[in-house]
Scaffold this motif. Structure first.
Motif, PDB file in Angstrom:
ATOM      1  N   VAL A  36     -39.379 -94.830  10.316  1.00 36.35           N
ATOM      2  CA  VAL A  36     -38.450 -93.782   9.900  1.00 36.35           C
ATOM      3  C   VAL A  36     -37.123 -94.451   9.563  1.00 36.35           C
ATOM      4  O   VAL A  36     -36.818 -95.540  10.059  1.00 36.35           O
ATOM      5  CB  VAL A  36     -38.246 -92.691  10.985  1.00 36.35           C
ATOM      6  CG1 VAL A  36     -39.540 -91.934  11.232  1.00 36.35           C
ATOM      7  CG2 VAL A  36     -37.709 -93.278  12.273  1.00 36.35           C
ATOM      8  N   ASN A  37     -36.335 -93.799   8.703  1.00 35.94           N
ATOM      9  CA  ASN A  37     -35.074 -94.420   8.295  1.00 35.94           C
ATOM     10  C   ASN A  37     -33.909 -93.994   9.188  1.00 35.94           C
ATOM     11  O   ASN A  37     -34.040 -93.154  10.073  1.00 35.94           O
ATOM     12  CB  ASN A  37     -34.784 -94.164   6.811  1.00 35.94           C
ATOM     13  CG  ASN A  37     -34.390 -92.739   6.508  1.00 35.94           C
ATOM     14  OD1 ASN A  37     -34.504 -91.840   7.336  1.00 35.94           O
ATOM     15  ND2 ASN A  37     -33.936 -92.525   5.282  1.00 35.94           N
ATOM     16  N   ARG A  38     -32.768 -94.585   8.918  1.00 37.50           N
ATOM     17  CA  ARG A  38     -31.562 -94.357   9.720  1.00 37.50           C
ATOM     18  C   ARG A  38     -31.136 -92.890   9.698  1.00 37.50           C
ATOM     19  O   ARG A  38     -30.763 -92.331  10.727  1.00 37.50           O
ATOM     20  CB  ARG A  38     -30.434 -95.247   9.188  1.00 37.50           C
ATOM     21  CG  ARG A  38     -29.181 -95.238  10.030  1.00 37.50           C
ATOM     22  CD  ARG A  38     -28.146 -96.246   9.525  1.00 37.50           C
ATOM     23  NE  ARG A  38     -28.749 -97.558   9.370  1.00 37.50           N
ATOM     24  CZ  ARG A  38     -28.724 -98.270   8.236  1.00 37.50           C
ATOM     25  NH1 ARG A  38     -28.109 -97.812   7.174  1.00 37.50           N
ATOM     26  NH2 ARG A  38     -29.297 -99.452   8.173  1.00 37.50           N
ATOM     27  N   CYS A  39     -31.204 -92.240   8.523  1.00 40.99           N
ATOM     28  CA  CYS A  39     -30.825 -90.833   8.431  1.00 40.99           C
ATOM     29  C   CYS A  39     -31.724 -89.984   9.327  1.00 40.99           C
ATOM     30  O   CYS A  39     -31.261 -89.051   9.985  1.00 40.99           O
ATOM     31  CB  CYS A  39     -30.897 -90.367   6.977  1.00 40.99           C
ATOM     32  SG  CYS A  39     -30.346 -88.674   6.740  1.00 40.99           S
ATOM     33  N   PHE A  40     -33.004 -90.302   9.374  1.00 43.47           N
ATOM     34  CA  PHE A  40     -33.960 -89.599  10.231  1.00 43.47           C
ATOM     35  C   PHE A  40     -33.516 -89.701  11.686  1.00 43.47           C
ATOM     36  O   PHE A  40     -33.431 -88.699  12.391  1.00 43.47           O
ATOM     37  CB  PHE A  40     -35.347 -90.217  10.036  1.00 43.47           C
ATOM     38  CG  PHE A  40     -36.465 -89.517  10.747  1.00 43.47           C
ATOM     39  CD1 PHE A  40     -37.378 -88.757  10.040  1.00 43.47           C
ATOM     40  CD2 PHE A  40     -36.635 -89.639  12.116  1.00 43.47           C
ATOM     41  CE1 PHE A  40     -38.430 -88.123  10.684  1.00 43.47           C
ATOM     42  CE2 PHE A  40     -37.675 -89.004  12.773  1.00 43.47           C
ATOM     43  CZ  PHE A  40     -38.574 -88.241  12.053  1.00 43.47           C
ATOM     44  N   THR A  41     -33.230 -90.918  12.129  1.00 49.06           N
ATOM     45  CA  THR A  41     -32.882 -91.110  13.542  1.00 49.06           C
ATOM     46  C   THR A  41     -31.538 -90.474  13.881  1.00 49.06           C
ATOM     47  O   THR A  41     -31.385 -89.879  14.942  1.00 49.06           O
ATOM     48  CB  THR A  41     -32.878 -92.599  13.926  1.00 49.06           C
ATOM     49  OG1 THR A  41     -31.902 -93.302  13.149  1.00 49.06           O
ATOM     50  CG2 THR A  41     -34.236 -93.233  13.712  1.00 49.06           C
ATOM     51  N   GLU A  42     -30.581 -90.585  12.968  1.00 49.53           N
ATOM     52  CA  GLU A  42     -29.260 -90.009  13.233  1.00 49.53           C
ATOM     53  C   GLU A  42     -29.297 -88.484  13.231  1.00 49.53           C
ATOM     54  O   GLU A  42     -28.616 -87.843  14.025  1.00 49.53           O
ATOM     55  CB  GLU A  42     -28.255 -90.516  12.197  1.00 49.53           C
ATOM     56  CG  GLU A  42     -27.927 -91.984  12.367  1.00 49.53           C
ATOM     57  CD  GLU A  42     -27.074 -92.544  11.244  1.00 49.53           C
ATOM     58  OE1 GLU A  42     -26.793 -91.822  10.259  1.00 49.53           O
ATOM     59  OE2 GLU A  42     -26.694 -93.728  11.347  1.00 49.53           O
TER      60      GLU A  42
END
Length: 85
Positions: A45-51
């Motif tokens: 998953v990408n950074r936007c997903f995690t944030e």
């Protein structure tokens, strides 16, 4: 030796391509994930997903969106999978 040089060049170009793709994936302002099909287990998953969702990438790997509560209804997930077929 020419074949070896060509193979090394191709390997280097492939590595650079993977690195560019990973950079774009992580920098995207949209939630993005790569999941297995048809199981739906997240591989990345990408950074936007995690944030946005508050999970770490490590927490999401091997889990499905359903397990993480991403889908309000399982029917939504099933409809998207049907569209992919």
């Amino acid at each position: 030796t020419r074949d070896v040089a060509q193979r090394r060049l191709a390997e280097m170009e492939a590595k650079e391509g993977r690195e560019r793709l990973a950079t774009v994936f992580q920098a995207s302002p949209s939630l993005m994930g790569v999941a297995s099909y048809p199981g739906g287990w997240f591989l990345e998953v990408n950074r936007c997903f995690t944030e946005t969702l508050g999970y770490t990438a490590a927490e999401m790997r091997g889990r499905t969106g359903t397990e993480a509560g991403i889908w309000a209804r399982e029917e939504q997930r099933e409809a998207i999978l049907a569209d992919l077929q």
